[in-house]
Design a protein around this motif. Structure first.
Motif, PDB file in Angstrom:
ATOM      1  N   LYS A   1      26.929 131.074 -44.536  1.00 26.28           N
ATOM      2  CA  LYS A   1      27.794 129.916 -44.202  1.00 26.28           C
ATOM      3  C   LYS A   1      28.802 130.497 -43.019  1.00 26.28           C
ATOM      4  CE  LYS A   1      27.532 126.794 -48.032  1.00 26.28           C
ATOM      5  NZ  LYS A   1      28.305 125.785 -48.832  1.00 26.28           N
TER       6      LYS A   1
ATOM      7  N   GLN B   1      26.534 130.377 -39.994  1.00 26.78           N
ATOM      8  CA  GLN B   1      26.435 129.126 -39.232  1.00 26.78           C
ATOM      9  C   GLN B   1      27.674 128.993 -38.547  1.00 26.78           C
ATOM     10  OE1 GLN B   1      23.427 127.005 -39.306  1.00 26.78           O
ATOM     11  NE2 GLN B   1      24.738 126.221 -37.895  1.00 26.78           N
TER      12      GLN B   1
ATOM     13  N   THR C   1      27.384 130.585 -35.313  1.00 30.14           N
ATOM     14  CA  THR C   1      26.319 129.742 -34.471  1.00 30.14           C
ATOM     15  C   THR C   1      26.928 128.699 -33.768  1.00 30.14           C
ATOM     16  OG1 THR C   1      24.454 130.650 -35.598  1.00 30.14           O
ATOM     17  CG2 THR C   1      24.162 128.782 -34.508  1.00 30.14           C
ATOM     18  N   ASN C   2      27.775 128.059 -34.550  1.00 30.98           N
ATOM     19  CA  ASN C   2      28.505 126.809 -34.082  1.00 30.98           C
ATOM     20  C   ASN C   2      29.878 127.175 -33.258  1.00 30.98           C
ATOM     21  OD1 ASN C   2      26.599 125.124 -35.192  1.00 30.98           O
ATOM     22  ND2 ASN C   2      27.910 124.282 -36.874  1.00 30.98           N
TER      23      ASN C   2
ATOM     24  N   ILE D   1      22.231 121.082 -36.533  1.00 29.78           N
ATOM     25  CA  ILE D   1      21.759 122.335 -37.136  1.00 29.78           C
ATOM     26  C   ILE D   1      20.420 121.737 -38.165  1.00 29.78           C
ATOM     27  CG2 ILE D   1      23.810 123.355 -37.671  1.00 29.78           C
ATOM     28  CD1 ILE D   1      23.939 122.366 -40.404  1.00 29.78           C
TER      29      ILE D   1
ATOM     30  N   ILE E   1      24.643 123.525 -46.302  1.00 24.00           N
ATOM     31  CA  ILE E   1      25.563 123.788 -45.158  1.00 24.00           C
ATOM     32  C   ILE E   1      25.677 122.565 -44.364  1.00 24.00           C
ATOM     33  CG2 ILE E   1      25.341 125.061 -42.820  1.00 24.00           C
ATOM     34  CD1 ILE E   1      23.746 127.187 -44.004  1.00 24.00           C
TER      35      ILE E   1
END
Length: 176
Positions: free
Chosen positions: A21, A24, A27-28, A153, A176
């Protein structure tokens, strides 16, 4: 939420429970991803902000997490509670009461001393009582997606027959 906060110019802290996570969050565009299973997020945020805390905390967990996030607010800050994930898996009435009590109790004087506020959002309630507001939120979200500001996502869609499997993943924190 993190993508929108970055678009608005915020420095974003994000907490999660696993290294997958964390990827993620990166990525964000989260500036400071924190795995709360490995690090004390309250200590980490205080260290990074040199004890100044944050302007806004968005809390989806609740319980003691809510209390810790509330302590991180600086003068004029707000905490926005939009879910109570800590209730997931609270199977017995005793566990539910314990989770309920772990939020803490707050008096307006306590909030005024630090000039902080508590807000909450229940999208189901908004959809039921303020469909006009929900419509505007959905239109704004769609516009942000069309402009490339928000990048949704990938998600897994479960058929209704696999509802228990979907909830099982939520309870295990594998979503997620």
């Amino acid at each position: 939420l993190t993508q929108l906060a970055k678009y608005k110019g915020a420095i974003v802290f994000g907490t999660t429970s696993s290294d997958k996570k964390i990827e993620q969050l990166i990525t964000n565009k989260v500036d400071y991803p924190i795995n709360y299973k490995k690090q004390n997020f309250e200590e980490e945020v205080n260290k990074i902000t040199q004890g100044e805390g944050v302007d806004v905390a968005f809390d989806a967990v609740g319980g003691s997490n809510f209390k810790r996030s509330l302590k991180l607010l600086n003068c004029g800050g707000s905490i926005i509670s939009f879910r109570a994930g800590s209730f997931v898996g609270a199977n017995s009435i005793f566990k539910k009461i314990q989770t309920f009590l772990s939020f803490g109790f707050y008096h307006p004087i306590m909030l005024m001393r630090k000039s902080i506020s508590i807000q909450s959002v229940d999208m189901y309630n908004i959809s039921k009582n303020r469909p006009d507001l929900l419509q505007r939120i959905m239109e704004d979200t769609e516009n942000y997606i069309e402009k490339g500001i928000l990048k949704p996502i990938e998600v897994t869609v479960f058929p209704i027959a696999e509802l228990s499997k979907a909830f099982g993943l939520l309870e295990q924190g594998k979503n997620i």
